[in-house]
Enzyme design. Structure first.
Site, PDB file in Angstrom:
ATOM      1  N   SER A  44      82.572   6.342 -13.806  1.00 17.50           N
ATOM      2  CA  SER A  44      82.445   5.856 -15.178  1.00 17.50           C
ATOM      3  C   SER A  44      83.221   6.748 -16.127  1.00 17.50           C
ATOM      4  CB  SER A  44      80.968   5.896 -15.555  1.00 17.50           C
ATOM      5  OG  SER A  44      80.841   5.858 -16.943  1.00 17.50           O
ATOM      6  N   TYR A  71      73.053  10.583 -16.715  1.00 12.79           N
ATOM      7  CA  TYR A  71      73.762   9.508 -16.014  1.00 12.79           C
ATOM      8  C   TYR A  71      75.198   9.937 -15.710  1.00 12.79           C
ATOM      9  CZ  TYR A  71      76.717   5.387 -15.686  1.00 12.79           C
ATOM     10  OH  TYR A  71      77.674   4.501 -15.313  1.00 12.79           O
ATOM     11  N   LYS A 120      77.448  10.847 -12.046  1.00 14.36           N
ATOM     12  CA  LYS A 120      78.757  10.319 -11.644  1.00 14.36           C
ATOM     13  C   LYS A 120      79.705  11.474 -11.300  1.00 14.36           C
ATOM     14  CE  LYS A 120      77.865   6.015 -11.862  1.00 14.36           C
ATOM     15  NZ  LYS A 120      78.018   5.129 -10.726  1.00 14.36           N
ATOM     16  N   LEU A 134      75.350  -3.111 -25.156  1.00  9.35           N
ATOM     17  CA  LEU A 134      75.613  -3.826 -26.402  1.00  9.35           C
ATOM     18  C   LEU A 134      75.896  -5.319 -26.217  1.00  9.35           C
ATOM     19  CD1 LEU A 134      76.070  -3.645 -29.409  1.00  9.35           C
ATOM     20  CD2 LEU A 134      78.394  -2.929 -28.980  1.00  9.35           C
TER      21      LEU A 134
HETATM   22  O1  LIG Z   1      71.508  -1.724 -29.208  1.00 12.52           O
HETATM   23  C1  LIG Z   1      72.588  -1.122 -29.152  1.00 12.52           C
HETATM   24  C2  LIG Z   1      73.270  -0.877 -27.915  1.00 12.52           C
HETATM   25  C3  LIG Z   1      74.450  -0.157 -27.954  1.00 12.52           C
HETATM   26  N1  LIG Z   1      74.951   0.298 -29.128  1.00 12.52           N
HETATM   27  C4  LIG Z   1      76.206   1.066 -29.150  1.00 12.52           C
HETATM   28  O2  LIG Z   1      77.201   0.332 -28.485  1.00 12.52           O
HETATM   29  C5  LIG Z   1      78.084   1.193 -27.794  1.00 12.52           C
HETATM   30  C6  LIG Z   1      78.195   0.750 -26.363  1.00 12.52           C
HETATM   31  O3  LIG Z   1      76.944   0.977 -25.755  1.00 12.52           O
HETATM   32  P1  LIG Z   1      76.567   0.424 -24.317  1.00 12.52           P
HETATM   33  O4  LIG Z   1      76.898  -1.021 -24.215  1.00 12.52           O
HETATM   34  O5  LIG Z   1      75.178   0.835 -24.015  1.00 12.52           O
HETATM   35  O6  LIG Z   1      77.619   1.168 -23.392  1.00 12.52           O
HETATM   36  P2  LIG Z   1      77.877   2.713 -23.151  1.00 12.52           P
HETATM   37  O7  LIG Z   1      76.807   3.567 -23.666  1.00 12.52           O
HETATM   38  O8  LIG Z   1      79.268   2.984 -23.615  1.00 12.52           O
HETATM   39  O9  LIG Z   1      77.800   2.779 -21.602  1.00 12.52           O
HETATM   40  C7  LIG Z   1      78.446   1.788 -20.827  1.00 12.52           C
HETATM   41  O10 LIG Z   1      79.762   2.186 -20.604  1.00 12.52           O
HETATM   42  C8  LIG Z   1      79.913   3.374 -19.828  1.00 12.52           C
HETATM   43  C9  LIG Z   1      81.394   3.665 -19.682  1.00 12.52           C
HETATM   44  O11 LIG Z   1      82.019   3.791 -20.923  1.00 12.52           O
HETATM   45  C10 LIG Z   1      79.255   3.125 -18.480  1.00 12.52           C
HETATM   46  O12 LIG Z   1      79.352   4.263 -17.701  1.00 12.52           O
HETATM   47  C11 LIG Z   1      77.777   2.809 -18.681  1.00 12.52           C
HETATM   48  O13 LIG Z   1      77.174   2.545 -17.436  1.00 12.52           O
HETATM   49  C12 LIG Z   1      77.668   1.591 -19.536  1.00 12.52           C
HETATM   50  O14 LIG Z   1      76.293   1.342 -19.808  1.00 12.52           O
HETATM   51  C13 LIG Z   1      77.507   2.589 -27.924  1.00 12.52           C
HETATM   52  O15 LIG Z   1      78.183   3.239 -28.920  1.00 12.52           O
HETATM   53  C14 LIG Z   1      76.077   2.368 -28.379  1.00 12.52           C
HETATM   54  O16 LIG Z   1      75.624   3.397 -29.209  1.00 12.52           O
HETATM   55  C15 LIG Z   1      74.308   0.075 -30.316  1.00 12.52           C
HETATM   56  O17 LIG Z   1      74.769   0.505 -31.376  1.00 12.52           O
HETATM   57  N2  LIG Z   1      73.143  -0.631 -30.303  1.00 12.52           N
END
Ligand SMILES: O=c1ccn([C@@H]2O[C@H](COP(=O)(O)OP(=O)(O)O[C@H]3O[C@H](CO)[C@@H](O)[C@H](O)[C@H]3O)[C@@H](O)[C@H]2O)c(=O)[nH]1
Length: 951
Positions: free
Chosen positions: A725, A749, A753, A800
């Site tokens: 990741s 997490y 990895k 998201l």
């Molecule tokens: O309710 C929510 C959910 C997410 N986010 C934001 O959206 C972005 C993307 O979040 P998310 O979809 O949870 O993805 P990541 O945290 O970037 O993690 C994903 O992307 C990673 C690689 O970039 C992978 O390793 C992970 O497994 C995968 O969950 C982040 O900035 C979060 O803070 C929000 O603001 N509100």
């Protein structure tokens, strides 16, 4: 009123306060009379200055008596002062003095009076706000004096500990009086009151140098001393010296706190960093010590009541709190640091400065870089590494505040909310500042006389009707129709009916569907009906989904039992597979969209692999696999061979990778060499969750990988493609991120990895039979374009895009997305990620598998080990707000969002540099965001309840 009542009423009155002020009306009459009586007594040229002189004297003569007057409990000082100010104001209103007079008087008065009196004077300003600000033009004349006066007062108040409410009153007043775009009250330059003059104890060497300069020692003694000094210098610093040194370091930080523009000077940042890095561990130690002591106090069988003691202590301590800034010496510092308030004060100051520094990254500065703001841009830019340190330190400070008891967490959250609000306030003001300029043309146009209205009767159609000869109301009952004269019965009937129905429809709709009226033109019933129907359909779907989810929840247990039965049946029916060298073992603990799409690609596109799936069913649906098979099958040509058909069937095994025996059982089934290679996708993957339950993550992601590798080794299967990741990079020093970036994951997490990648790397170094490729996924998104296969997480999605899709379909009972932070150093402040279509990602896996074949060239550059890691991303950063907008377009759903605090473990920007994967694997992710959102929504709307519906 009874005697007691009177007494109570009197006791409410503040001391030194009386109610004998004159009424403004009365003052007005007196002033009017005085002015007319004195009109003839002086020349008009001199009159103004004479009145101003007299009035000022009247106010300041009284103001001089403040000290003495306030000693008297029943003094009339304030009422007299108010009256005199009223007189000044009234004279000004009668234009007997310059318009600026009340303001210059107030300026001098507020500068010379005590804070208590200033508060009274300010009450007068509040009460007379309307009159004082009549005709006030921002940034001119009296407005400037008022602003300067109140800002001076604010500055004076900032040095006191107990004037928060007074400051708030002033700011409220300013915000009411000045236009929204006025920025004078906003501390854009980051000035924090007076500059710190510093406390410092001379170090031993310094004091000795001083002695030498004094010249009161004999040469020989000097020599002796010198030798001693040299000897001392070689010795380790004594605890006294260390203490002094720490004392100097600690207080040296007050200088940048009080004067952030110092960062424009070279070395300031490095010195600041060094000092902060020295102080934080000491603060942390004090907090830990305190927690330990509190823990032992409230440990054992102590009841809840005892545990809550600190709360009560805090509330009473709040009143006793005093600011110990100037009361210090090296001997006191230990005690000060042991004091919770002191530590909090320091950490809060540090948090303010770190937040301020974050506005000096290159990206953040670019947002501010307008000609107008040039004077605010100090000549200082945070380098990426410095920005990283600032961010990390900010996180540490907040963490430390949370740890500082009592009430650490709410205190830290309040600090963060205050800083956030301050930043938003400055941003808001800053953006409004251009408003005046931006609207200048429109305002000028609005002032120009409008063109003559061409229609004599209000509008074109009314004029036309008039010109057609309709004159009174009865004529209008016979509407004009082409080919029919007014009065034709058929037309009359038709019109009547049409109008009645239209009105009826509009009235009914008004009661229940008022929200659609904005979208339709005047009286467009047809469009309205369409809107209403569409809404009803959506509501029905949402309702169905909601009920189904409820049913699903209740029947979950039953469903699981059925699932287990069915898996068992499938297992019993499974034929022993032909073990071809082409068979590939696709191993999935979590059958997410990734693995499923991959399976489709692998089976249908190449027809070279037979897929064996290992899955413990943690976050997957068995019928997703059947769909994959069916889809692959449907893509086969009519004359497909037996072997081709075989590739579309997936051998599914219920297997938990944390159980060695279960993995071994599967490998045993296919025998040594029976499995060509492994694609290892199985893992838990939620960043936020991993912070909460790290051990579960280490077990499921690291231990499971270890067991899998050991079993593969045992069965001679030595090719693996591993799903890593982007999160392995933590906060990367450069964007876009090349694979050569150091691995420094932030969340548990991410660390799992990194650990798994490390195992693979080591294994490939140790044993040349092994070849492995880690694919560092950026953010996979979308679904299979058929709408058959997509992600269907159990429960509320944490990621998201799936969350937005669930919100739009009504599976999640919320319409407002919580955005985790908008204070990141990114263009719109929200996190930036690199999203790639799930099919592109799947293609990347196939390319990686190809690269594991013996003829592959990808390991040529690393002869010492056949191990490589590649980024799979588009190389294009997209913020959370942009994602919301793209999903709004794809779904038509009106997402609302609110900004809340940052999510632990999140990093600001993860954008890939995909050049290496393109060069060596031939990988290219080129499906854009709108396609990802379209496909995701296609899957979600075709499967509102996910795979569950088809059970
Ligand atoms: O309710 C929510 C959910 C997410 N986010 C934001 O959206 C972005 C993307 O979040 P998310 O979809 O949870 O993805 P990541 O945290 O970037 O993690 C994903 O992307 C990673 C690689 O970039 C992978 O390793 C992970 O497994 C995968 O969950 C982040 O900035 C979060 O803070 C929000 O603001 N509100």
């Amino acid at each position: 009123m009874s005697g007691k009542g009177k007494k109570r009423a009197r006791s409410k009155q503040a001391p030194n306060e009386d109610m004998t002020s004159l009424q403004p009306k009365k003052i007005n009459e007196l002033v009017k009379k005085t002015l007319s009586d004195t009109q003839a007594k002086s020349s008009p040229e001199n009159r103004k200055s004479q009145w101003e002189y007299l009035l000022k004297n009247a106010v300041f003569d009284l103001a001089c008596t403040e000290g003495k007057a306030l000693q008297d409990k029943h003094t009339k000082y304030y009422s007299q002062l108010r009256d005199r100010l009223d007189v000044v104001l009234t004279f000004t209103e009668h234009e007997a003095c310059e318009q600026t007079l009340p303001f210059t008087v107030l300026q001098d008065l507020l500068e010379t009076q005590t804070i208590a009196s200033c508060s009274h004077i300010f009450s007068w300003i509040e009460a007379r706000a309307e009159r004082l600000t009549d005709g006030l033009v921002p940034q001119k004349g009296k407005a400037l004096i008022l602003l300067r006066t109140l800002n001076d007062l604010l500055r004076r108040l900032s040095k006191m500990g107990s004037t928060t409410i007074f400051c708030g009153r002033i700011l409220t007043f300013l915000s009411g009086v000045f236009p929204l775009g006025e920025r004078s009250g906003v501390n854009l330059r980051g000035e924090y009151g007076p500059t710190w003059e510093g406390v410092k104890v001379p170090t031993k060497a310094e004091s000795e140098a001083e002695d030498v300069v004094m010249g009161d020692t004999k040469e020989s003694e000097k020599e002796e001393d010198k030798m001693q000094v040299d000897d001392e210098a070689k010795k380790p610093a004594t605890s006294e010296e260390k203490k002094d040194d720490f004392y100097n370091t600690f207080w040296s930080l007050q200088l940048p706190f009080s004067k952030p523009p110092l960062f424009a000077q070279p070395n300031t940042f490095d010195e600041f960093k060094e000092a902060v890095n020295k102080v934080i561990p000491v603060i942390r130690e004090a907090t830990a010590k305190e927690r330990a002591m509190m823990g032992s106090r409230s440990g054992g069988s102590v009841s809840l009541k005892r545990k809550r003691e600190p709360d009560t202590e805090e509330s009473s301590a709040a009143t006793e709190y005093f600011f110990a800034k100037f009361l210090t010496s090296p001997d006191l510092l230990d005690l000060e640091i042991a004091d919770t308030h002191f530590r909090r004060q320091f950490l809060f100051q540090l948090a303010i400065l770190l937040t301020h520094l974050q506005t000096f990254t290159k990206a953040a500065k670019a947002v501010w870089a307008s000609a107008r703001n040039r004077s605010l841009q100090m000549d200082f830019t945070l380098e990426p590494a410095q920005a990283e340190w600032v961010q990390e330190t900010y996180a540490k400070v907040m963490d430390e505040l949370k740890q500082t008891q009592p009430n650490g967490r709410p205190f830290a959250e309040t600090v963060s909310a205050i800083l956030e609000r301050e930043k938003n306030w400055v941003n808001w003001k800053n953006q409004l500042f251009g408003l005046e300029e931006a609207t200048r043309d429109i305002r000028r146009k609005m002032r120009e006389p409008s063109e003559e209205w061409p229609w004599t009767l209000g509008s074109e159609s009314l004029t036309e009707i008039w010109e057609m000869g309709y004159r009174d109301l009865s004529d209008l009952q016979n509407p004009f129709q082409c080919g029919h004269g007014p009065g034709s019965p058929a037309i009359i009937k038709l019109e009547e009916n049409k109008q009645r129905w239209a009105w009826l429809a509009l009235r009914t709709a008004r009661d229940h569907h008022l929200q659609h009226f904005g979208k339709i033109g005047t009286g467009d019933i047809e469009l309205l009906a369409k809107e209403i129907e569409a809404e009803k359909r959506l509501l029905r779907t949402r309702e169905r989904t909601r009920k189904a989810c409820k049913r699903a929840k209740m029947g979950m247990l039953r469903w699981r039992l059925r699932l287990i039965d069915r898996l068992y049946e499938t297992y019993k029916r499974t034929r022993r597979l032909r073990q071809t060298s082409d068979s590939i073992h696709l191993q999935c603990l979590s059958l997410s969209k990734t693995s499923l799409s991959l399976a489709v690609q692998a089976t249908s596109k190449t027809r070279r692999y037979k897929v064996i799936s290992l899955d413990n069913g943690h976050n997957s649906h068995p019928n997703a696999l059947s769909r994959v098979s069916a889809l692959s099958r449907s893509e086969l040509p009519a004359d497909a061979s037996e072997q081709d058909i075989e590739t579309t069937k997936i051998d599914n095994h219920q297997c938990d990778l944390t159980r060695r025996d279960e993995i071994r059982a599967v490998f045993e089934k296919y025998g040594k060499g029976g499995i060509w290679g492994v694609v290892h996708i199985a893992a838990y993957k939620a960043v936020g969750e991993s912070v909460e339950i790290p051990l579960t993550y280490y077990e499921n992601n690291v231990a499971a990988t270890l067991f899998l590798l050991q079993t593969m080794q045992e069965y001679g299967c030595t090719r693996i493609v591993y799903s890593s990741s982007a999160t392995v990079y933590g906060i990367p020093p450069t964007i876009p991120i090349p694979e050569t970036t150091r691995l420094k994951a932030d969340s548990p997490y991410g660390k799992t990895k990194v650990m798994s990648e490390t195992m693979l790397d080591d294994l490939c170094h140790a044993d040349p039979k092994w070849s492995a490729i880690s694919l560092r996924y950026f953010n996979p998104a979308g679904a299979h374009p058929s709408g058959q296969i997509g992600e269907d997480p159990k429960g509320r999605p944490g990621n998201l895009l799936p969350l937005l899709a669930h919100m739009a379909i009504g599976r999640v009972d919320a319409t407002t997305l919580k955005v985790f932070g908008n204070d990141y150093p990114t263009p719109d402040g929200t996190c930036v990620r690199d999203y790639l279509h799930i099919l592109d990602l799947a293609a990347g896996h196939l390319l990686a598998l190809e690269a594991l074949t013996p003829n592959s060239k990808v390991f040529d550059a690393t002869p010492e080990a056949r191990y490589k890691a590649y980024n799979l991303g588009q190389g294009k950063g997209i913020s959370v707000l942009e994602i919301i907008e793209a999903m709004r377009k794809a779904t038509g759903f009106d997402f609302k969002y609110e900004i809340i605090g940052r999510r632990r473990g999140d990093v600001p920007d993860l954008t890939a540099d995909p050049a290496l994967a393109e060069k060596e694997l031939g990988f290219k992710a080129n499906q854009d965001l709108s396609i990802m959102c379209r496909d995701l929504w296609n899957f979600q709307s075709k499967n509102p309840e996910g795979y569950g519906k088809f059970e």
